[in-house]
Design an enzyme around this catalytic site. Structure first.
Site, mmCIF file in Angstrom:
data_model
loop_
_atom_site.group_PDB
_atom_site.id
_atom_site.type_symbol
_atom_site.label_atom_id
_atom_site.label_comp_id
_atom_site.label_asym_id
_atom_site.label_seq_id
_atom_site.Cartn_x
_atom_site.Cartn_y
_atom_site.Cartn_z
ATOM 1 N N TYR A 254 37.766 39.980 47.602
ATOM 2 C CA TYR A 254 37.601 38.625 48.421
ATOM 3 C C TYR A 254 38.249 38.406 49.627
ATOM 4 O O TYR A 254 39.219 38.991 49.661
ATOM 5 C CB TYR A 254 37.568 37.434 47.395
ATOM 6 C CG TYR A 254 37.024 37.324 46.079
ATOM 7 C CD1 TYR A 254 35.766 36.674 46.014
ATOM 8 C CD2 TYR A 254 37.689 37.961 44.885
ATOM 9 C CE1 TYR A 254 35.156 36.666 44.838
ATOM 10 C CE2 TYR A 254 36.978 37.886 43.802
ATOM 11 C CZ TYR A 254 35.669 36.991 43.652
ATOM 12 O OH TYR A 254 34.954 37.098 42.478
ATOM 13 N N ASP B 98 29.242 31.723 44.483
ATOM 14 C CA ASP B 98 29.099 30.292 44.474
ATOM 15 C C ASP B 98 28.000 30.366 45.601
ATOM 16 O O ASP B 98 27.851 31.008 46.427
ATOM 17 C CB ASP B 98 30.103 29.534 44.581
ATOM 18 C CG ASP B 98 30.904 29.463 43.557
ATOM 19 O OD1 ASP B 98 30.215 29.555 42.240
ATOM 20 O OD2 ASP B 98 32.107 29.055 43.764
ATOM 21 N N TYR C 239 38.594 32.935 39.049
ATOM 22 C CA TYR C 239 37.994 31.910 40.092
ATOM 23 C C TYR C 239 39.021 31.794 41.273
ATOM 24 O O TYR C 239 39.953 31.314 41.148
ATOM 25 C CB TYR C 239 37.816 30.333 39.143
ATOM 26 C CG TYR C 239 36.872 30.630 38.130
ATOM 27 C CD1 TYR C 239 35.385 30.383 38.392
ATOM 28 C CD2 TYR C 239 37.179 30.867 36.891
ATOM 29 C CE1 TYR C 239 34.474 30.583 37.621
ATOM 30 C CE2 TYR C 239 36.237 30.818 35.858
ATOM 31 C CZ TYR C 239 34.959 30.562 35.995
ATOM 32 O OH TYR C 239 33.878 30.607 35.103
#
Ligand SMILES: [Zn+2]
Ligand SMILES: [Zn+2]
Length: 468
Positions: free
Chosen positions: A353, A289, A425
């Site tokens: 992440y 993003d 996500y």
């Protein structure tokens, strides 16, 4: 179609006639065509000679008693002679003039005198030296602006020639395209010193030899590598202004863009300058993003430069140029191929992440500990997030988190590192997305949480992916 039938309809030159039987005998089309015509002509000429002899014999040894019988026979022979002469006419008309076993009927001699050979309806003399020279020089002139090592010459046929070919198509013929490609390819190799590559040539040269129109197709070059995005707030690719869709308007200050720059633009700019491309396309192995950084070993990408004038450059220098931006860094650069793009698009790689999680209320150490334990090897059911539902099909994806670890920042905030499937996500894994993602960090802690910031630390693609 039989030889005479073909030649009667189309006075094909030797080369074109030989092309009809190209796969039957290994020699040049010209040689084959001429030989076939000669063989047929000899056969007919000998028949003719025979008949003429018979006719003369009947005339000389005319027996008065059998005059009626002789006349009938003579008439029959005469009509056979006319028939064969007619057939021979078509062979000679197609350019065979060398053999004259018997006198050729006068009318044909006349025709030969004024017009030796009709324009061949198939090749229309495109193989003439002059024509080949004009075309090849034109090609060389067009090529002079481009750097290339390999090429491929292709032929575009006018519609009427294509239709003509269909009419006398044989299973063993060769298209005029193939012959022209071969001949032009050879001439161009000699003139340019470059090589022919049938699979992935740098340049494809499309030639219409009939009107001498030439089109160059300059194939893209592909540069692969990995990128790191060091700052938040820039999208991966150019993002057209949502009001004008890229045309330029007041809202976007006439840039046509929603964001002033992107990873794509930062990387592509110096490359486009050096390779002198007409356009480019940026292919990433997935995307983060706008507000997510891409750190660690970086994300694989392929930069496609369309219609480049230069095909080789100092990649190390270009890398330095990009890295000076302070926003994006690139590494592991190399030249790639078109296939690399497809590979990227089809591989959802596992990722690591780093998320900063913020809770609405205080969160305690044992809660964080339990969360981490619970997340390890956890299967997540994730319905398409609300924020992307306008462009993605609404369905439930099943993804896994493999590893998790946490670090407290303050009473409400902690860092969460996650090693998980690609396509999960993370923002929704933390918030729960109003129950659309389950289980989620909010659900497990039973506290409302949000993802404050997110970084991709690693993209585990094939090269450096190890299950551990
Ligand atoms: Zn011809
Ligand atoms: Zn705009």
């Amino acid at each position: 179609m039989d030889i005479i039938t073909i030649l009667k309809k189309y006075p094909l030159c030797h080369r074109c006639f030989g092309r009809l039987y190209a796969k039957l005998l290994h020699t040049s089309n010209y040689e084959r065509g001429k030989s076939l015509k000669i063989a047929k002509a000899i056969e007919l000429e000998s028949k003719l000679l025979n008949l003429m002899g018979k006719y003369n014999e009947l005339t000389e040894s005319g027996n008065p008693d059998e005059i009626e019988k002789t006349d009938t026979e003579k008439l029959k022979i005469a009509s056979e002679i006319t028939e064969i002469k007619g057939q021979l006419k078509y062979i000679y008309k197609s350019g065979l003039t060398e053999i004259k076993l018997v006198d050729i009927p006068e009318e044909i001699n006349e025709e030969e005198g004024e017009n030796k050979l009709d324009l061949c309806p198939w090749c229309k003399n495109i193989f003439d030296k002059e024509n080949l020279e004009i075309i090849s020089e034109k090609v060389i002139d067009l090529l002079k602006d481009y750097e290339y090592e390999t090429f491929l010459a292709g032929t575009m046929l006018p519609k009427e020639i294509k239709e003509l070919e269909k009419e006398f198509e044989t299973p063993y013929m060769e298209s005029i395209k193939q012959e022209f490609n071969r001949i032009m390819g050879k001439i161009l190799v000699e003139k340019t010193g470059k090589t022919v590559d049938k699979n992935s040539p740098d340049i494809v040269i499309m030639i219409n030899p009939y009107n001498k129109k030439i089109k160059l197709q300059i194939n893209s070059i592909f540069i692969k590598g990995r990128y790191r995005k060091l700052v938040r707030g820039i999208p991966q690719t150019r993002w057209p202004c949502r009001y004008c869709r890229g045309k330029g308007c007041e809202k976007c200050n006439y840039t046509g863009k929603q964001y002033p720059t992107s990873v794509e633009e930062i990387i592509a700019e110096p490359f486009m300058k050096v390779f002198k491309g007409k356009d480019e396309a940026f292919h990433g192995a997935g995307r983060e993003d706008i507000d997510v950084r891409m750190l660690g070993n970086g994300r694989p990408f392929v930069l496609q430069i369309k219609e480049p004038k230069i095909r080789k450059a100092d990649l190390e220098k270009l890398k330095e140029e990009v890295n000076k931006s302070g926003k994006v860094e690139i590494l592991n650069l190399d030249y790639g191929v078109r296939k690399d793009v497809v590979f990227f698009k089809n591989e959802p790689h596992k990722k690591t992440y780093l998320a900063v999680v913020e809770c609405e209320e205080d969160v305690y150490d044992d809660e964080i500990l339990k969360l981490v334990e619970k997340l390890e090897n956890l299967t997540i059911n994730q319905r398409t997030p609300i924020r992307v539902s306008h462009r993605r099909a609404d369905l439930v994806r099943v993804r896994k988190v493999y590893k998790a670890c946490a670090n407290r920042i303050d009473s409400k905030t902690f860092e969460l590192t996650l090693y998980c499937d690609g396509g999960l996500y993370i923002k929704e894994l933390i918030s729960g997305d109003e129950g659309r993602t389950s289980p989620s960090v909010s659900e497990i802690l039973n506290k409302k949480c949000i993802c404050k910031t997110l970084d991709v630390l690693d993209v585990h693609d094939m090269e450096n992916y190890e299950e551990n």
